[in-house]
Write an enzyme that holds these catalytic residues in place. Structure first.
Site, PDB file in Angstrom:
ATOM      1  N   ALA A  32       0.859  -1.195   0.000  1.00 10.17           N
ATOM      2  CA  ALA A  32       0.000   0.000   0.000  1.00 10.17           C
ATOM      3  C   ALA A  32       0.891   1.240   0.000  1.00 10.17           C
ATOM      4  CB  ALA A  32      -0.960  -0.017   1.184  1.00 10.17           C
ATOM      5  N   HIS A  37       6.952   5.936   1.568  1.00 11.41           N
ATOM      6  CA  HIS A  37       7.749   4.786   1.134  1.00 11.41           C
ATOM      7  C   HIS A  37       8.676   5.168  -0.021  1.00 11.41           C
ATOM      8  CE1 HIS A  37       4.109   2.515   2.740  1.00 11.41           C
ATOM      9  NE2 HIS A  37       5.090   2.010   3.442  1.00 11.41           N
TER      10      HIS A  37
END
Length: 282
Positions: A32, A37
């Site tokens: 996700a 990230h």
């Protein structure tokens, strides 16, 4: 972009890269993916010849099985996002059996007491699960460098302790928290927030900023009381805990000491979604 589901196949590729003198950077994730990230992937790309991104929703670090069931899984979307950042990323997306074989249980770790503070108090067994998966990823991938976001600051300190205790030859890098436009710390869980609550959730970071301003002149306990008061004014956000702690040991700060660094930590329920955040105070 290469996607590996079997550790033996990935290990063969990594062995060839290491034999050629290439450095390996690892970004462990549960998928996700969001800009937080991707900022880790960008940092890893700058500092390594090859980047491995693991995508694995680790069951042993969830104390709430319903939370595990609801955790978003989107491998196809994640690989598309990664390709736009670095098309040469190696993706490791194993299933549970590939990591845990037949016994989906975590190992037990002694993290010098770090595991019993804050998140450890409220999420039984969580850091045993974190230690188990990170140690196994380090053993499988053998990275030179590994990248973690400071949103999970306690986890970052846990992993640094893990590396030291087990003499694992990897350099652990903490990267700054990435935030949405309103200040909400980026998290895969944010996707589960109703739109109105997500807009209002910038209140969490504003409160941490206010705590930082007040920390200059007030005691740690009075700053924590201020945070509790602010959350009391916003009942749509239920404060689970607020802590002010030594940035290295995570021990509760009873009073300020010259030369020490401190951070404020909160865990908050926004509706049914649990969020965490933290901020450096000095």
């Amino acid at each position: 972009m290469a996607v590996y589901h079997r550790k033996e196949v990935l290990q063969k590729e990594i062995s060839a890269l290491k034999a050629a003198g290439k450095t390996i950077g690892l970004v462990p994730t549960m998928g996700a993916l969001h800009q937080g990230h991707l900022s880790l992937v960008e940092e890893a790309t700058r500092e390594n010849d090859t980047v491995v991104v693991s995508i694995f929703v680790n069951p042993t670090q969830f104390d709430n099985k319903d939370d595990l069931k609801k955790y978003p899984r989107s491998l196809e979307a994640d690989t598309g996002i990664l390709y736009a950042v670095n098309p040469d990323v190696l993706v490791f997306a194993p299933d549970v059996e590939e990591i845990y074989d037949s016994a989906v249980t975590s190992d037990h770790f002694d993290f010098d007491g770090l595991e019993f503070r804050m998140e450890g108090k409220f999420r039984e067994g969580h850091f045993d699960g974190v230690g188990t998966i990170v140690k196994r990823l380090f053993e499988i991938i053998r990275p030179d460098n590994a990248y973690f976001g400071e949103k999970d600051y306690q986890q970052l300190q846990i992993i640094k302790t893990l590396v030291g205790k087990y003499d694992i030859p990897v350099s652990v890098h903490g990267c700054p928290v990435k935030r949405e436009a309103n200040g909400l710390a980026m998290s895969s869980r944010n996707e589960r927030l109703p739109a109105a609550l997500r807009r209002e959730a910038g209140f969490i970071f504003r409160t941490l900023q206010e705590a930082r301003e007040n920390f200059r002149t007030r005691t740690p306990e009075s700053v924590k009381e201020l945070v509790r008061e602010r959350f009391g004014e916003h009942p749509e956000f239920r404060l689970e805990y607020v802590e002010i702690a030594d940035a290295g040991t995570l021990e509760t700060a009873a009073q300020k000491e010259k030369g020490k660094k401190y951070r404020a930590f909160v865990a908050v329920f926004a509706g049914e979604v649990r969020l965490i955040d933290n901020i450096a105070l000095n």
